[in-house]
Design an enzyme around this catalytic site. Structure first.
Site, PDB file in Angstrom:
ATOM      1  CG  ASP A 151      56.549  21.778  45.647  1.00  0.00           C
ATOM      2  OD1 ASP A 151      56.059  21.156  46.593  1.00  0.00           O
ATOM      3  OD2 ASP A 151      56.185  21.644  44.460  1.00  0.00           O
TER       4      ASP A 151
ATOM      5  CB  SER B 285      51.338  17.927  41.145  1.00  0.00           C
ATOM      6  OG  SER B 285      51.703  17.077  42.167  1.00  0.00           O
TER       7      SER B 285
ATOM      8  CG  HIS C 230      52.977  21.197  44.940  1.00  0.00           C
ATOM      9  ND1 HIS C 230      53.964  20.740  44.104  1.00  0.00           N
ATOM     10  CD2 HIS C 230      51.914  20.354  44.742  1.00  0.00           C
ATOM     11  CE1 HIS C 230      53.526  19.688  43.419  1.00  0.00           C
ATOM     12  NE2 HIS C 230      52.271  19.433  43.793  1.00  0.00           N
TER      13      HIS C 230
END
Lengths: 282, 750
Positions: free
Chosen positions: A226, A149, A260
């Site tokens: 995600d 991320s 995620h």
């Protein structure tokens, strides 16, 4: 530069340790996790740096991703730093989860009040590697970087801003084009000011366009389910398009059904470790 | 052993027992010594031995007897013509020591107090012991010998197994033990005595050293004896063989003579009959002739008489009548007188001298001493590996020792239809009992028979033996060789019309440093292909031979295999008709021109819908790597598929194939990894060379961008059967396959 060992646990024949030290760049105490595979007992090993995502500390990765077995087998020293300076008592530091503490965005802040402490880019590319090279059996010539991320963004910019410094780079659900996403806009305006041209120096998609023709193999895994992908925080298509344009090798894998989380990371961590080992152990 | 003793003519004594071995080797070295024991001397020897036996342990008058014996032995020696008695004695001392002391030692012990005299005795009695030995050799038994030894032990008072103590008497019963050894006198003495007595000037050595050297000597002698025993045993068995041979040979010759003499007698009897008959006939003929003559003579006489009577009657007649009759009479008389009377004797009484012809008998007689016609030779079965593809080596032998001048060897090929009928037989004459017959047809059976010949004639023919020529060398299909790092699959054509028994593959590592150069062989391969296990990263030269009962063929032309990477060719049988495969089998081209109208008929082996072709990968469950060079603008599919993948479907569209497909449309590239499901993968750099790693061990199929060592995708695939590389071209263009290459380092991580 004194290192203080916080913890040490045997894991897959090696040792998972956590240290604390006084950071010069960040002017605060910083913790980092380091995994020393069994191979370090007999010689120097390559170093692989993991940059975590928003809200994370050094703990998330080492406790959730399950990377140890692969790192042990490939003989990689894996270093996971914290995601921001802590305890600097800057106003607004703790207000939101996506800015300030736990959200350093791996930039060197140029704006007050952040510019004194929030120098995560220099910390992860300079200070930390020097510290590691000095204190642990690692081969300074062989290092790679990856992250998740915000850390994926960090890994990409570190690699793209320093051609040849890292042997390889990979990312899980990286923020590929922060200048165009809400997280990036918020962070960059805070740390770097309103001049968007300065932002581009920390934007992977922009950095690709000026990246020299140097071998860099990028592996990106992205969960298809995600929420941040659909929210437009990650924008991998822009990055892929830029890389296709510049013929920078990327394998982008859109993984059906994954989100995620660290569950997603844990699923593909072995692929990533191998991806780096291929270059680090070549 | 008994048999040989019985049969050996010179020995002729059944009791010649195990001790027979102890005869000196001279026995068979020189003939005259074979007569070492003349029959008439048995008596004498028995006396000797008996004397010896009675003079054994506990006989007080030992010394005397010993000397007596010595004398007797001398006599014996002379009797037997062994003039070199001295030498014999020496030999005996040297070589027969273990036996000497059996008789020798006890007297020594008895005479212990007179060492000097004893010494002399010892020398002398060597010959006596020899006599004893000879005695045993002739007809003594091992048992007797054993008795003597036991007697010795008893006398000696301890159970030592060593008999060789003649040099070092053990005098433990003495008050003071001898501790040095006088070399001159060959006797142990006490060191304290040395100073005073007769050993004063003598050379002495420590007793232990003397013991050592004496033991050495004994061991040497024992070794010599053992050798001699072995030699004698060999000689005896040789004698036995000779004996049997002599018996056989003479038996045969007897038969030969018998048949010859019978033949001659028969011939003579026949001749006699003929002569007698001829004589009788002659006699009859003569008598008949004489008789005929006698008869005709009588007739003549009758006629004369009748004429006389008629004339007389006429004389008594009237004148007129007389004249009339006289004229007629005169005519008749005149006629009669004109016919000559044969007074020659037609047959002579004498016997005409007829020569008797004995030449054939002589010839027969003459042939008796020569040889009989040989018996039929025995043709041997074909020896393994004795044939070449154009020749066989035929061997035969004889039952007996017939004298042979030559052999006639006939042969003809075995015909399937009517054996031996063809009449195309060949004959050759040879002197030896073998013949290499050449210029034959490969992998073919021939029948051979052989006849022996000498002056006396031809033998019957041997039985027929079938020999077979070796096959022609096979032809390796170099283009179909497939290999990988651990193995190679070699295929070949038989090269022979008829089937062969099996094939042998020979492989030699090419001459690289460290290569052993050893030729390995895989034998007994029933089919025309073989999977051979090899070492990675090596070069091998491979030959194939065909084998039948006659032997192996010559080597085939060599083929070379490199065990670097996996090597395969494209399989023409699977090729879609629109594709062409290059000469080297590694480039597939779909040409620009319009494809022929109409789709080809569905097939199980040939791709008919998807324009594809398969490679022939070696069926080995290891890791295989190959690369495909592609055009960036080309639409292609590369991957692997089971052999029975549906040929009417697109590659990757089913569970039997795993492929990477590239499509290029309106400047957009799409890379798909096709199996049941299609993952969403995006690749930013178009590979120009795709590396494909098939890993059976880990059930994985991986794709790489070779130029930048980039890993593209890995399938996890269960591969219960073998898969083959497959290649498809959706647009005109070409794919170039690179194989037989080492796996790049980056690939080894997957």
């Amino acid at each position: 530069m004194a290192l203080k060992q916080i913890s040490s646990n045997k894991c897959f024949g090696g040792l998972q340790k956590v240290f604390e030290h006084d950071s010069v760049e960040l002017k605060c105490k910083m913790k980092f996790a380091i995994y020393l595979p069994p191979k370090t007992e007999t010689g120097k090993c390559p170093a692989l740096y993991w940059l975590s995502g928003l809200t994370c500390t050094e703990q998330n990765f080492i406790s959730k991703s399950g990377y140890h077995q692969a790192a042990s087998e490939h003989g990689l020293v894996v270093i996971a730093p914290d995601t921001s300076p802590r305890g600097c008592n800057i106003k607004g530091e703790e207000e939101t989860w996506d800015f300030g503490t736990g959200a350093g965005f791996y930039v060197d802040a140029s704006e007050d009040p952040w510019k004194t402490n929030y120098r995560m880019y220099s910390y992860v590319t300079e200070e930390l590697p020097q510290l590691i090279n000095t204190n642990f059996p690692v081969d300074p010539k062989r290092m790679s970087i990856f992250g998740h991320s915000m850390g994926g963004h960090g890994a990409l910019i570190c690699a793209l801003k320093n051609p040849g410094k890292y042997k390889s780079v990979s990312a899980f659900a990286p923020i590929c084009n922060p200048v165009l996403c809400p997280w990036g806009k918020k962070a960059f305006s805070g740390y770097l000011g309103t001049d968007q041209s300065k932002w581009e120096a920390y934007d992977a998609t922009h950095l690709v366009k000026s990246y020299p023709d140097t071998q860099l193999d990028i592996l990106i895994d992205q969960g298809k389910d995600d929420q941040f992908l659909s929210d437009g925080q990650l924008l991998p298509d822009n990055f892929i398009a830029a890389c296709t344009e510049k013929k920078i090798p990327v394998v982008f894998r859109l993984q059906e059904g994954y989100d995620h989380s660290y569950y997603f990371i844990a699923t593909f961590i072995t692929d990533h470790i191998r991806h780096h080992a291929k270059y680090l152990n070549a | 052993m008994e048999g040989e003793a019985r049969e050996a003519p010179g020995l002729g004594r059944p009791a010649a027992s195990k001790d027979f071995h102890f005869h000196h080797t001279d026995l068979y070295d020189s003939e005259d010594r074979l007569q070492i024991f003349p029959e008439e001397d048995t008596q004498m020897r028995r006396a000797v031995v008996q004397a010896e036996m009675t003079n054994q342990p506990r006989e007080p008058m030992k010394g005397k007897s010993q000397r007596d014996l010595g004398e007797e032995v001398d006599e014996l020696v002379h009797l037997y013509g062994l003039e070199d008695d001295h030498e014999l004695g020496d030999e005996f001392i040297d070589e027969s020591t273990p036996r000497i002391e059996v008789s020798e030692y006890p007297p020594y012990m008895m005479m212990g107090r007179e060492p000097l005299r004893e010494q002399r005795d010892w020398r002398l009695s060597g010959e006596a012991a020899k006599a004893e030995d000879l005695g045993f050799g002739a007809w003594g038994s091992a048992g007797q010998c054993q008795d003597l030894r036991e007697a010795y032990r008893y006398t000696h008072g301890h159970a030592s197994e060593e008999y060789e103590c003649y040099v070092i008497p053990e005098e433990e019963d003495e008050e003071e033990a001898a501790d040095i050894f006088c070399v001159t006198c060959k006797t142990p003495v006490r060191a304290s005595e040395k100073v005073f007595d007769e050993h004063k000037e003598h050379e002495v050595t420590p007793l232990s050293k003397a013991l050592e050297s004496a033991k050495d000597e004994i061991h040497k002698n024992m070794y010599k004896l053992e050798k001699q025993i072995i030699e004698m045993e060999n000689f005896a068995s040789h004698l036995e063989e000779v004996f049997i041979t002599v018996e056989e040979n003479f038996g045969r010759q007897e038969k030969n003579f018998e048949s010859h003499y019978n033949e001659i007698l028969e011939t003579l009897a026949q001749k006699y009959e003929e002569k007698i008959q001829a004589l009788g006939e002659k006699k009859k003929e003569k008598l008949e002739a004489l008789y005929g003559q006698l008869v005709s003579c009588g007739e003549n006489l009758e006629t004369c008489k009748e004429l006389m009577e008629t004339i007389e009657e006429m004389c008594h007649e009237e004148k007129v009548d007389f004249i009339k009759d006289a004229v007629a009479m005169a005519d008749r008389l005149g006629k009669f007188l004109k016919t000559k009377t044969d007074v020659e004797i037609s047959a002579q009484p004498e016997f005409e001298d007829q020569t008797l012809d004995f030449s054939d008998v002589e010839e027969l007689m003459g042939s008796i001493n020569t040889i009989p016609a040989p018996s039929a030779p025995v043709i041997n079965p074909q020896a393994p590996n004795s044939a070449t593809s154009s020749s066989v080596r035929v061997c035969w032998s004889l039952y007996s020792d017939d004298t042979i001048e030559s052999y006639q060897l006939s042969y003809w090929p075995v015909q399937d239809s009517s054996p031996g009928k063809d009449g195309a037989a060949f004959t050759m004459t040879v002197k030896e009992t073998y013949c290499s017959v050449t210029n034959l047809v490969p992998n073919t059976q021939y029948e051979f028979l052989v006849t022996a010949q000498n002056r006396a004639g031809l033998s019957p023919a041997s039985e027929c033996a079938v020999y077979m020529t070796a096959p022609c060398p096979p032809i390796i299909k170099s283009k179909e060789i497939r290999s990988c790092e651990e193995a190679a699959l070699i295929c070949w054509e038989s090269g022979n019309l008829n089937p062969v028994d099996s094939y042998t593959v020979e492989l030699t590592q090419a001459e690289t440093p460290g290569a052993s150069g050893v030729t390995e062989s895989v034998v007994g391969i029933p089919t025309c292909e073989c999977l051979v296990q090899l070492q990675p990263q090596q070069s091998y030269t491979i030959y194939v031979r065909a084998l039948n009962v006659g032997g192996p063929s010559a080597r085939s032309e060599p083929a070379t295999v490199h065990t670097t990477g996996s090597y395969f060719h494209l399989n023409e049988h699977t090729r879609h008709p629109w594709l062409t495969v290059s000469e080297d089998g590694l480039t597939v081209v779909r040409s620009e021109r319009k494809a022929p109208a109409g789709e080809p008929l569905p097939s199980d082996t040939r791709f008919t819908r998807c324009v594809a072709v398969m490679g022939n990968l070696i069926p080995v469950r290891g890791r295989h790597y190959w690369e495909v060079e592609v055009d960036e603008c080309l639409d292609y599919t590369v991957g692997v598929a089971f052999e029975d993948v549906p040929k009417q479907e697109d590659l990757g569209a089913n569970c039997l194939s795993w492929c990477m497909r590239h499509t290029f449309a309106s400047s957009r590239r799409k890379y798909e990894f096709l199996h049941k499901t299609t993952p969403d993968i995006r690749i930013t750099v178009s590979p120009r060379k795709i590396g494909i790693l098939l890993d059976y061990e880990n059930s994985k199929l991986s794709f790489f961008n070779v130029d930048i060592s980039q890993h593209l995708y890995t399938f996890s695939c269960q591969l219960p059967q073998f898969v083959h590389p497959c290649f498809s071209l959706e647009k005109p263009g070409c794919l170039k396959i690179h194989n037989g290459i080492s796996m790049p380092k980056c690939v080894t991580f997957y």
